[in-house]
Design an enzyme around this catalytic site. Structure first.
Site, PDB file in Angstrom:
ATOM      1  N   ASP A  67     -22.213   2.096 -16.644  1.00  0.00           N
ATOM      2  CA  ASP A  67     -21.440   2.212 -15.401  1.00  0.00           C
ATOM      3  C   ASP A  67     -21.768   0.967 -14.590  1.00  0.00           C
ATOM      4  O   ASP A  67     -22.917   0.776 -14.162  1.00  0.00           O
ATOM      5  CB  ASP A  67     -21.857   3.480 -14.646  1.00  0.00           C
ATOM      6  CG  ASP A  67     -21.131   3.628 -13.318  1.00  0.00           C
ATOM      7  OD1 ASP A  67     -20.485   2.666 -12.865  1.00  0.00           O
ATOM      8  OD2 ASP A  67     -21.229   4.718 -12.720  1.00  0.00           O
ATOM      9  N   VAL A  68     -20.775   0.101 -14.357  1.00  0.00           N
ATOM     10  CA  VAL A  68     -21.078  -1.184 -13.713  1.00  0.00           C
ATOM     11  C   VAL A  68     -21.556  -1.030 -12.271  1.00  0.00           C
ATOM     12  O   VAL A  68     -22.121  -1.966 -11.699  1.00  0.00           O
ATOM     13  CB  VAL A  68     -19.877  -2.161 -13.754  1.00  0.00           C
ATOM     14  CG1 VAL A  68     -19.565  -2.600 -15.164  1.00  0.00           C
ATOM     15  CG2 VAL A  68     -18.648  -1.582 -13.046  1.00  0.00           C
ATOM     16  N   ASN A  94     -14.185  -7.053 -15.614  1.00  0.00           N
ATOM     17  CA  ASN A  94     -12.841  -6.495 -15.719  1.00  0.00           C
ATOM     18  C   ASN A  94     -12.790  -5.009 -15.349  1.00  0.00           C
ATOM     19  O   ASN A  94     -11.721  -4.504 -15.002  1.00  0.00           O
ATOM     20  CB  ASN A  94     -12.343  -6.702 -17.159  1.00  0.00           C
ATOM     21  CG  ASN A  94     -11.136  -5.857 -17.482  1.00  0.00           C
ATOM     22  OD1 ASN A  94     -10.007  -6.204 -17.125  1.00  0.00           O
ATOM     23  ND2 ASN A  94     -11.354  -4.721 -18.137  1.00  0.00           N
ATOM     24  N   TYR A 161      -8.269  -0.339  -3.033  1.00  0.00           N
ATOM     25  CA  TYR A 161      -8.064  -1.252  -4.167  1.00  0.00           C
ATOM     26  C   TYR A 161      -7.852  -2.678  -3.659  1.00  0.00           C
ATOM     27  O   TYR A 161      -8.472  -3.636  -4.140  1.00  0.00           O
ATOM     28  CB  TYR A 161      -6.857  -0.773  -4.983  1.00  0.00           C
ATOM     29  CG  TYR A 161      -6.619  -1.537  -6.261  1.00  0.00           C
ATOM     30  CD1 TYR A 161      -7.388  -1.292  -7.392  1.00  0.00           C
ATOM     31  CD2 TYR A 161      -5.622  -2.516  -6.338  1.00  0.00           C
ATOM     32  CE1 TYR A 161      -7.180  -1.986  -8.566  1.00  0.00           C
ATOM     33  CE2 TYR A 161      -5.403  -3.222  -7.511  1.00  0.00           C
ATOM     34  CZ  TYR A 161      -6.180  -2.956  -8.624  1.00  0.00           C
ATOM     35  OH  TYR A 161      -5.968  -3.650  -9.792  1.00  0.00           O
ATOM     36  N   LYS A 165     -10.236  -5.938  -4.234  1.00  0.00           N
ATOM     37  CA  LYS A 165      -9.760  -7.118  -4.978  1.00  0.00           C
ATOM     38  C   LYS A 165      -9.746  -8.363  -4.093  1.00  0.00           C
ATOM     39  O   LYS A 165     -10.016  -9.467  -4.574  1.00  0.00           O
ATOM     40  CB  LYS A 165      -8.378  -6.840  -5.583  1.00  0.00           C
ATOM     41  CG  LYS A 165      -8.386  -5.755  -6.668  1.00  0.00           C
ATOM     42  CD  LYS A 165      -9.220  -6.142  -7.885  1.00  0.00           C
ATOM     43  CE  LYS A 165      -9.120  -5.114  -8.998  1.00  0.00           C
ATOM     44  NZ  LYS A 165      -9.864  -5.494 -10.205  1.00  0.00           N
ATOM     45  N   THR A 195      -0.773  -0.455 -18.858  1.00  0.00           N
ATOM     46  CA  THR A 195      -2.056   0.114 -19.293  1.00  0.00           C
ATOM     47  C   THR A 195      -2.142   1.532 -18.745  1.00  0.00           C
ATOM     48  O   THR A 195      -1.261   1.975 -18.003  1.00  0.00           O
ATOM     49  CB  THR A 195      -3.263  -0.687 -18.733  1.00  0.00           C
ATOM     50  OG1 THR A 195      -3.325  -0.464 -17.327  1.00  0.00           O
ATOM     51  CG2 THR A 195      -3.186  -2.167 -19.031  1.00  0.00           C
TER      52      THR A 195
HETATM   53  N1  LIG Z   1      -2.873  -2.749 -15.224  1.00  0.00           N
HETATM   54  C1  LIG Z   1      -2.490  -3.515 -14.219  1.00  0.00           C
HETATM   55  O1  LIG Z   1      -1.301  -3.568 -13.862  1.00  0.00           O
HETATM   56  C2  LIG Z   1      -3.482  -4.366 -13.477  1.00  0.00           C
HETATM   57  C3  LIG Z   1      -2.985  -5.281 -12.546  1.00  0.00           C
HETATM   58  C4  LIG Z   1      -3.869  -6.084 -11.849  1.00  0.00           C
HETATM   59  C5  LIG Z   1      -5.236  -5.981 -12.081  1.00  0.00           C
HETATM   60  N2  LIG Z   1      -5.694  -5.078 -12.991  1.00  0.00           N
HETATM   61  C6  LIG Z   1      -7.136  -5.010 -13.172  1.00  0.00           C
HETATM   62  O2  LIG Z   1      -7.447  -5.209 -14.516  1.00  0.00           O
HETATM   63  C7  LIG Z   1      -8.652  -4.517 -14.845  1.00  0.00           C
HETATM   64  C8  LIG Z   1      -8.415  -3.649 -16.069  1.00  0.00           C
HETATM   65  O3  LIG Z   1      -7.368  -2.748 -15.763  1.00  0.00           O
HETATM   66  P1  LIG Z   1      -6.567  -1.927 -16.863  1.00  0.00           P
HETATM   67  O4  LIG Z   1      -5.188  -1.837 -16.370  1.00  0.00           O
HETATM   68  O5  LIG Z   1      -6.843  -2.454 -18.216  1.00  0.00           O
HETATM   69  O6  LIG Z   1      -7.243  -0.494 -16.637  1.00  0.00           O
HETATM   70  P2  LIG Z   1      -7.652   0.696 -17.640  1.00  0.00           P
HETATM   71  O7  LIG Z   1      -6.764   0.728 -18.814  1.00  0.00           O
HETATM   72  O8  LIG Z   1      -7.767   1.885 -16.763  1.00  0.00           O
HETATM   73  O9  LIG Z   1      -9.120   0.236 -18.147  1.00  0.00           O
HETATM   74  C9  LIG Z   1     -10.178   0.188 -17.250  1.00  0.00           C
HETATM   75  C10 LIG Z   1     -11.449  -0.063 -18.024  1.00  0.00           C
HETATM   76  O10 LIG Z   1     -12.556  -0.090 -17.098  1.00  0.00           O
HETATM   77  C11 LIG Z   1     -13.541   0.868 -17.531  1.00  0.00           C
HETATM   78  N3  LIG Z   1     -14.265   1.337 -16.356  1.00  0.00           N
HETATM   79  C12 LIG Z   1     -13.771   1.990 -15.278  1.00  0.00           C
HETATM   80  N4  LIG Z   1     -14.759   2.257 -14.405  1.00  0.00           N
HETATM   81  C13 LIG Z   1     -15.898   1.759 -14.935  1.00  0.00           C
HETATM   82  C14 LIG Z   1     -17.250   1.716 -14.518  1.00  0.00           C
HETATM   83  N5  LIG Z   1     -17.646   2.263 -13.354  1.00  0.00           N
HETATM   84  N6  LIG Z   1     -18.158   1.115 -15.311  1.00  0.00           N
HETATM   85  C15 LIG Z   1     -17.777   0.562 -16.495  1.00  0.00           C
HETATM   86  N7  LIG Z   1     -16.519   0.565 -16.946  1.00  0.00           N
HETATM   87  C16 LIG Z   1     -15.585   1.163 -16.177  1.00  0.00           C
HETATM   88  C17 LIG Z   1     -12.732   1.923 -18.260  1.00  0.00           C
HETATM   89  O11 LIG Z   1     -13.484   2.695 -19.174  1.00  0.00           O
HETATM   90  P3  LIG Z   1     -14.188   4.096 -18.786  1.00  0.00           P
HETATM   91  O12 LIG Z   1     -13.252   4.825 -17.876  1.00  0.00           O
HETATM   92  O13 LIG Z   1     -14.394   4.747 -20.100  1.00  0.00           O
HETATM   93  O14 LIG Z   1     -15.472   3.737 -18.104  1.00  0.00           O
HETATM   94  C18 LIG Z   1     -11.764   1.029 -19.020  1.00  0.00           C
HETATM   95  O15 LIG Z   1     -12.394   0.449 -20.146  1.00  0.00           O
HETATM   96  C19 LIG Z   1      -9.034  -3.713 -13.595  1.00  0.00           C
HETATM   97  O16 LIG Z   1      -9.997  -4.416 -12.852  1.00  0.00           O
HETATM   98  C20 LIG Z   1      -7.721  -3.655 -12.831  1.00  0.00           C
HETATM   99  O17 LIG Z   1      -7.916  -3.510 -11.441  1.00  0.00           O
HETATM  100  C21 LIG Z   1      -4.862  -4.260 -13.692  1.00  0.00           C
END
Ligand SMILES: NC(=O)c1ccc[n+]([C@@H]2O[C@H](COP(=O)([O-])OP(=O)(O)OC[C@H]3O[C@@H](n4cnc5c(N)ncnc54)[C@H](OP(=O)(O)O)[C@@H]3O)[C@@H](O)[C@H]2O)c1
Length: 255
Positions: A67-68, A94, A161, A165, A195
């Site tokens: 857990d980060v 990430n 959020y 960010k 995602t």
């Molecule tokens: N999807 C978008 O449109 C988008 C746009 C802009 C920015 N982002 C950013 O991109 C990054 C990845 O997003 P994503 O869309 O790929 O999301 P996602 O599919 O929900 O994946 C999130 C990842 O973070 C892990 N995670 C969550 N909380 C955590 C914690 N406390 N400690 C360790 N790991 C944790 C999750 O695994 P577990 O839950 O198993 O821990 C999962 O591996 C995020 O920072 C998000 O804000 C996403």
């Protein structure tokens, strides 16, 4: 010659949230570029699967759920990285969340959800970069923070959020100043990516249409389309790039 600038041979990378979505795509891309990669998240099974995936691509790796937002977890992770892979060259922060209880107008936002969002999205990046600092300096390494267009402009009803960010973009810039010239620190700011995090948005016709209306490229990105910018920032191709935030948003912030 040119493609060598994008290779990560002999480097060790930690990718938080590397078990699905954008982080999984980054972990795969880094392994394909020759790095040893430790993808991590909170879920043991998901971490095991992501580790098997990068190993299949030729990377050395190990399984260590984290857990980060928990400093002891982060310490344990980097201790193992040191012991098993000899140190770390690249940290990709990430891991990120945007829980339902954090959505809404400011007066409707749950205070605990606000804190949790900031602790994971911003605090987690701080803890991981801080813990890895000594190795990053020795290696001349780099940090890549996965921010968001929500780190550059306001988004209604996503206050925790957006705050987290914007903080992450600021942290990127200030760490870049303190850690130059040894360590480069950059961010990538994705727009909307398909995602688990955006499943509900994409499934809602009205919201999806309003996002596409603001996105010149007229679609959500695939996670792999964020891995390319992340690989660029981590690689020698970006050797003079630090303190920057690279948008990968289909033109969303160009308006
Ligand atoms: N999807 C978008 O449109 C988008 C746009 C802009 C920015 N982002 C950013 O991109 C990054 C990845 O997003 P994503 O869309 O790929 O999301 P996602 O599919 O929900 O994946 C999130 C990842 O973070 C892990 N995670 C969550 N909380 C955590 C914690 N406390 N400690 C360790 N790991 C944790 C999750 O695994 P577990 O839950 O198993 O821990 C999962 O591996 C995020 O920072 C998000 O804000 C996403």
């Amino acid at each position: 010659m040119t493609h060598e600038m994008f290779e990560l041979d002999g480097r060790v990378a930690v990718v938080t949230g590397g078990t699905r979505g954008i982080g999984r795509a980054i972990a795969r891309a880094f392994a394909d570029a020759g790095a040893d990669v430790v993808p991590t998240s909170r879920s043991e099974d998901a971490v095991d699967a992501a580790v098997a995936d990068v190993r299949d691509r030729g990377a050395d790796s190990f399984s260590c759920p984290v857990d980060v937002a928990n400093e002891d977890d982060v310490d344990a992770l980097f201790e193992r990285v040191e012991a098993e892979l000899g140190g770390v060259d690249v940290v990709v922060n990430n891991a990120g969340i945007n829980p339902d209880a954090a959505l809404g107008r400011p007066e409707a936002v749950d205070a605990d959800a606000f804190d949790e969002t900031v602790e994971v999205n911003l605090g987690g990046a701080f803890l991981c970069a801080k813990r890895a600092a000594e190795h990053l300096h020795d290696a001349g390494g780099s940090v890549v923070n996965v921010a968001s267009v929500g780190g550059l402009v306001g988004l209604p009803r996503q206050h925790p959020y957006v705050a987290s960010k914007h903080g992450l973009v600021g942290l990127t810039r200030s760490m870049a100043l303190d850690w130059a010239p040894e360590v480069r620190v950059n961010a990538v700011a994705p727009g909307y990516v398909s995602t688990e995090l955006t499943d509900d948005l994409e499934a809602n016709d009205r919201l999806r249409r309003s996002i596409l209306d603001r996105t010149p490229l007229d679609r959500f990105a695939d996670p792999e389309e964020i891995a390319g910018p992340a690989l660029f920032l981590a690689s020698d191709a970006a050797s003079f790039v630090t303190g920057s935030c690279l948008t990968a948003d289909g033109g969303w912030t160009a308006r």
